[in-house]
Design an enzyme around this catalytic site. Sequence first.
Site, PDB file in Angstrom:
ATOM      1  N   SER A  22       0.827  -1.218   0.000  1.00 40.17           N
ATOM      2  CA  SER A  22       0.000   0.000   0.000  1.00 40.17           C
ATOM      3  C   SER A  22       0.856   1.260   0.000  1.00 40.17           C
ATOM      4  O   SER A  22       0.344   2.370   0.001  1.00 40.17           O
ATOM      5  CB  SER A  22      -0.918   0.005   1.230  1.00 40.17           C
ATOM      6  OG  SER A  22      -0.177  -0.212   2.413  1.00 40.17           O
ATOM      7  N   ASN A 109      -1.905  -2.933  13.175  1.00 43.53           N
ATOM      8  CA  ASN A 109      -3.372  -2.795  13.113  1.00 43.53           C
ATOM      9  C   ASN A 109      -3.873  -1.581  13.893  1.00 43.53           C
ATOM     10  O   ASN A 109      -4.726  -0.840  13.416  1.00 43.53           O
ATOM     11  CB  ASN A 109      -4.043  -4.074  13.625  1.00 43.53           C
ATOM     12  CG  ASN A 109      -3.684  -5.277  12.765  1.00 43.53           C
ATOM     13  OD1 ASN A 109      -3.123  -5.115  11.682  1.00 43.53           O
ATOM     14  ND2 ASN A 109      -3.986  -6.468  13.248  1.00 43.53           N
ATOM     15  N   HIS A 155     -40.665  21.912 -10.801  1.00 52.38           N
ATOM     16  CA  HIS A 155     -40.761  21.080 -12.021  1.00 52.38           C
ATOM     17  C   HIS A 155     -40.020  21.726 -13.194  1.00 52.38           C
ATOM     18  O   HIS A 155     -40.356  21.467 -14.347  1.00 52.38           O
ATOM     19  CB  HIS A 155     -42.228  20.837 -12.423  1.00 52.38           C
ATOM     20  CG  HIS A 155     -43.103  20.386 -11.298  1.00 52.38           C
ATOM     21  ND1 HIS A 155     -43.404  19.058 -11.072  1.00 52.38           N
ATOM     22  CD2 HIS A 155     -43.732  21.081 -10.318  1.00 52.38           C
ATOM     23  CE1 HIS A 155     -44.193  18.953 -10.008  1.00 52.38           C
ATOM     24  NE2 HIS A 155     -44.399  20.172  -9.530  1.00 52.38           N
ATOM     25  N   SER A 276     -13.914  25.067 -27.208  1.00 54.94           N
ATOM     26  CA  SER A 276     -14.043  23.836 -27.974  1.00 54.94           C
ATOM     27  C   SER A 276     -12.943  23.797 -29.023  1.00 54.94           C
ATOM     28  O   SER A 276     -12.556  24.828 -29.562  1.00 54.94           O
ATOM     29  CB  SER A 276     -15.420  23.792 -28.649  1.00 54.94           C
ATOM     30  OG  SER A 276     -15.379  22.967 -29.800  1.00 54.94           O
ATOM     31  N   LYS A 282     -17.670  28.392 -28.919  1.00 54.09           N
ATOM     32  CA  LYS A 282     -18.053  27.759 -27.655  1.00 54.09           C
ATOM     33  C   LYS A 282     -17.324  28.304 -26.425  1.00 54.09           C
ATOM     34  O   LYS A 282     -16.143  28.645 -26.470  1.00 54.09           O
ATOM     35  CB  LYS A 282     -17.800  26.244 -27.732  1.00 54.09           C
ATOM     36  CG  LYS A 282     -18.742  25.504 -28.657  1.00 54.09           C
ATOM     37  CD  LYS A 282     -20.180  25.477 -28.173  1.00 54.09           C
ATOM     38  CE  LYS A 282     -20.324  24.668 -26.926  1.00 54.09           C
ATOM     39  NZ  LYS A 282     -20.760  23.308 -27.152  1.00 54.09           N
ATOM     40  N   GLU A 289     -19.584  21.389 -14.775  1.00 60.43           N
ATOM     41  CA  GLU A 289     -19.869  20.039 -15.276  1.00 60.43           C
ATOM     42  C   GLU A 289     -19.012  18.992 -14.572  1.00 60.43           C
ATOM     43  O   GLU A 289     -19.480  17.910 -14.217  1.00 60.43           O
ATOM     44  CB  GLU A 289     -19.601  19.968 -16.780  1.00 60.43           C
ATOM     45  CG  GLU A 289     -20.573  20.780 -17.612  1.00 60.43           C
ATOM     46  CD  GLU A 289     -20.117  20.855 -19.062  1.00 60.43           C
ATOM     47  OE1 GLU A 289     -20.522  19.984 -19.842  1.00 60.43           O
ATOM     48  OE2 GLU A 289     -19.337  21.762 -19.405  1.00 60.43           O
ATOM     49  N   TYR A 316      -9.057  -7.163  12.476  1.00 61.34           N
ATOM     50  CA  TYR A 316      -8.447  -6.616  11.263  1.00 61.34           C
ATOM     51  C   TYR A 316      -8.472  -7.646  10.141  1.00 61.34           C
ATOM     52  O   TYR A 316      -8.252  -8.839  10.353  1.00 61.34           O
ATOM     53  CB  TYR A 316      -6.995  -6.177  11.521  1.00 61.34           C
ATOM     54  CG  TYR A 316      -6.323  -5.635  10.257  1.00 61.34           C
ATOM     55  CD1 TYR A 316      -6.509  -4.322   9.865  1.00 61.34           C
ATOM     56  CD2 TYR A 316      -5.555  -6.472   9.446  1.00 61.34           C
ATOM     57  CE1 TYR A 316      -5.938  -3.833   8.696  1.00 61.34           C
ATOM     58  CE2 TYR A 316      -4.979  -6.001   8.268  1.00 61.34           C
ATOM     59  CZ  TYR A 316      -5.182  -4.669   7.899  1.00 61.34           C
ATOM     60  OH  TYR A 316      -4.627  -4.197   6.743  1.00 61.34           O
ATOM     61  N   GLN A 321      -7.305  -2.367   4.060  1.00 61.14           N
ATOM     62  CA  GLN A 321      -6.336  -1.513   3.382  1.00 61.14           C
ATOM     63  C   GLN A 321      -7.012  -0.745   2.235  1.00 61.14           C
ATOM     64  O   GLN A 321      -6.510   0.298   1.805  1.00 61.14           O
ATOM     65  CB  GLN A 321      -5.194  -2.389   2.851  1.00 61.14           C
ATOM     66  CG  GLN A 321      -4.084  -1.640   2.171  1.00 61.14           C
ATOM     67  CD  GLN A 321      -2.877  -2.528   1.980  1.00 61.14           C
ATOM     68  OE1 GLN A 321      -2.165  -2.854   2.933  1.00 61.14           O
ATOM     69  NE2 GLN A 321      -2.630  -2.950   0.756  1.00 61.14           N
ATOM     70  N   LYS A 324      -8.228   3.325   1.939  1.00 61.06           N
ATOM     71  CA  LYS A 324      -7.414   4.541   1.770  1.00 61.06           C
ATOM     72  C   LYS A 324      -7.592   5.291   0.472  1.00 61.06           C
ATOM     73  O   LYS A 324      -7.792   6.511   0.470  1.00 61.06           O
ATOM     74  CB  LYS A 324      -5.938   4.189   1.958  1.00 61.06           C
ATOM     75  CG  LYS A 324      -5.651   3.778   3.384  1.00 61.06           C
ATOM     76  CD  LYS A 324      -4.249   3.342   3.622  1.00 61.06           C
ATOM     77  CE  LYS A 324      -4.179   2.707   4.996  1.00 61.06           C
ATOM     78  NZ  LYS A 324      -5.050   1.500   5.110  1.00 61.06           N
TER      79      LYS A 324
HETATM   80  N1  ARG Z   1      -1.068  -1.457   5.139  1.00 64.85           N
HETATM   81  C1  ARG Z   1      -1.972  -1.993   6.079  1.00 64.85           C
HETATM   82  C2  ARG Z   1      -3.343  -1.308   5.940  1.00 64.85           C
HETATM   83  O1  ARG Z   1      -3.387  -0.306   5.359  1.00 64.85           O
HETATM   84  C3  ARG Z   1      -1.473  -1.783   7.469  1.00 64.85           C
HETATM   85  C4  ARG Z   1      -1.960  -2.778   8.439  1.00 64.85           C
HETATM   86  C5  ARG Z   1      -1.388  -4.105   8.121  1.00 64.85           C
HETATM   87  N2  ARG Z   1      -1.645  -5.079   9.121  1.00 64.85           N
HETATM   88  C6  ARG Z   1      -1.468  -6.364   8.883  1.00 64.85           C
HETATM   89  N3  ARG Z   1      -1.764  -7.164   9.851  1.00 64.85           N
HETATM   90  N4  ARG Z   1      -1.065  -6.827   7.736  1.00 64.85           N
HETATM   91  O2  ARG Z   1      -4.350  -1.824   6.393  1.00 64.85           O
END
Ligand code: ARG
Length: 455
Positions: A22, A109, A155, A276, A282, A289, A316, A321, A324
Site C-alpha cells: 500500500s 493494526n 418542475h 471547444s 463555444k 460540469e 483486522y 487496506q 485509503k
Molecule cells: N497497510 C496496512 C493497511 O493499510 C497496514 C496494516 C497491516 N496489518 C497487517 N496485519 N497486515 O491496512
Amino acid sequence: MKLWGGRFNKETDALVEEFTASIFFDHRLAEEDIRGSMAHCKMLAACGIIAQEEADTMLAGLTEISDEIKRGEMEFFPSLEDIHMHVEKRLIEKIGPVGGKLHTGRSRNDQVALDMHMFVKKEILATASLLTNLQEAIIATAEANMDTVMPGYTHLQRAQPVLFAHHLMAYFWMLQRDRERFLDGYKRADWLPLGAGALAGTTFPINREMVAAELGFAKLYENSMDAVSDRDFVAEYLFNASLLMTHLSRLSEDLILWNSAEFGFITLDDAFTTGSSIMPQKKNPDVAELVRGKTGRVLGNLLGLLTVLKGLPLAYNKDMQEDKEGLFDTVDTIKVSLTLYAAMLRTIATDKERMYAAVAGDFASATDLADYLVRKGLPFRDAHAVVGKLVGKCVVEKRRLVDLSEAELREASPLFEAEALALLPPEACVAARTSRGGTARSAVEEQLTRAKALL
Ligand code: ARG
C-alpha cells in the site's frame, strides 16, 4: 529480510508483493505515522517499558526521517509494503537495533487505525474551513444581487418570482448543514485506537491516556477489537462528502442551466470556462460540469468502503487496506471543488434584464392574485379556480397576466378591484413575501444576518 520474515523460508512472489503493498498511496499518512510513533515512544519511556535514552535516540531518528520524507528523499519499495514498515526499517537503519524497540506493545493494526483517525481529523477541519470560504462567497454574491428578480422554479417550470440572492442562499444553508455534519463526525474520529495491539490489547503496562493527551484525542476506544476494526469514521466522512458533492452537483446544474443561451441569466467568467477544439464560438461551463461529474466518484467511494466493510469478520482484515485510496481521492475531489466554486461564484455576471423578462412574461404572479381573492373572503380553492381561468384566457390570447385590465379581472370575479393590478409585477410578488425565510428583501436581509452569524 522482511521485518516479519522470521517464519518464512521463501521469498514473497514479486507480484504478490506488488499486489499487497500500500506504500504507493499510504505514504500520504507519513506525517501522522511519525507523530503517532513519537507519542507511542514517549509513552513507552514514561511507563518504564524502554529507557529514556533509547526513546531520545528514537525520537531524534524519527524527526530526521520526517524531514527526509518531507524533502522527498525516502525511496518506496513494494517489498517494504507500507508506510509503517518503511519508517520502522529506516529507523533501524539509522539508529541501529534499538530502533526495533519502537514497535513494543503495538501492532500495525492499531497503528494504521491511529494514522487514519489523525488524517481524517485533520481533513475534517480543512474541509470545514473550505466550506466556510464557499459560504462566504455565496453571501458576497447574494449581497450583490439583492434587487435581482428571477423566476423561481418547480418542475423546472416558472413558479413564483424570487430574488437571485434568495436562490443562492438556499445553497448556503445546505453547506451549513454539511459543515455541521463534518464537524459532528469529528467527535467519532476523535477516539484513540492505539493500545489495542493486534486485536486483544497488550501485556505491557502502557498508558493510553497519555498517548491520547499527547496526540489530542478526546476519547479512547473501550474495546480493542472495535478499535482495530472500526472504519465508521471514514465511512462517515465519505457520506458527508457525498452529500456535500450532491449539493454542489445541484448547484452545478443550476449554474449550467442559467449559463445556457436559452436561459441567459448568468455568464460564467472566462477564467472559469473552456473552449471547444472545433467550434470557435463555444464557451463551456466545464468546472460546473466536472464538479457534477466528480460527484459520481465520491458517491462510488462511499459505496466502495461500505461494501468492503459489510462482509468483514472481526477484527483486522487486509481488506481494510482498501479504505485509503477512496478516502484520499474524496478528500482531493471535495477540496478542489470547494476551492474552485468559491472563486467561480464571486466572478459570475448576472443579466438582470433577462431574468426579469423571464419572470415578467409569465404567470408567476398567479398565486398572488389568488391570495388577493382569499383576503377578500373567497376560499382559497375557489380563488385558485378563478385565477386558473384567467391564466387559461391569457394562454389562448397569447397575453401576459400584467396585460389584463381591471375590467377583465372584475369579469372573472367581482371581488377584484383596481388595487389588484398592483400585485402583478414580479417585484411586487417578491416584496409581499415577508414571512420568515421568504424572498422579500427584508426577509432575505434577516436571513443574511443569521447566516453571517454562523461563520
Ligand atoms: N497497510 C496496512 C493497511 O493499510 C497496514 C496494516 C497491516 N496489518 C497487517 N496485519 N497486515 O491496512
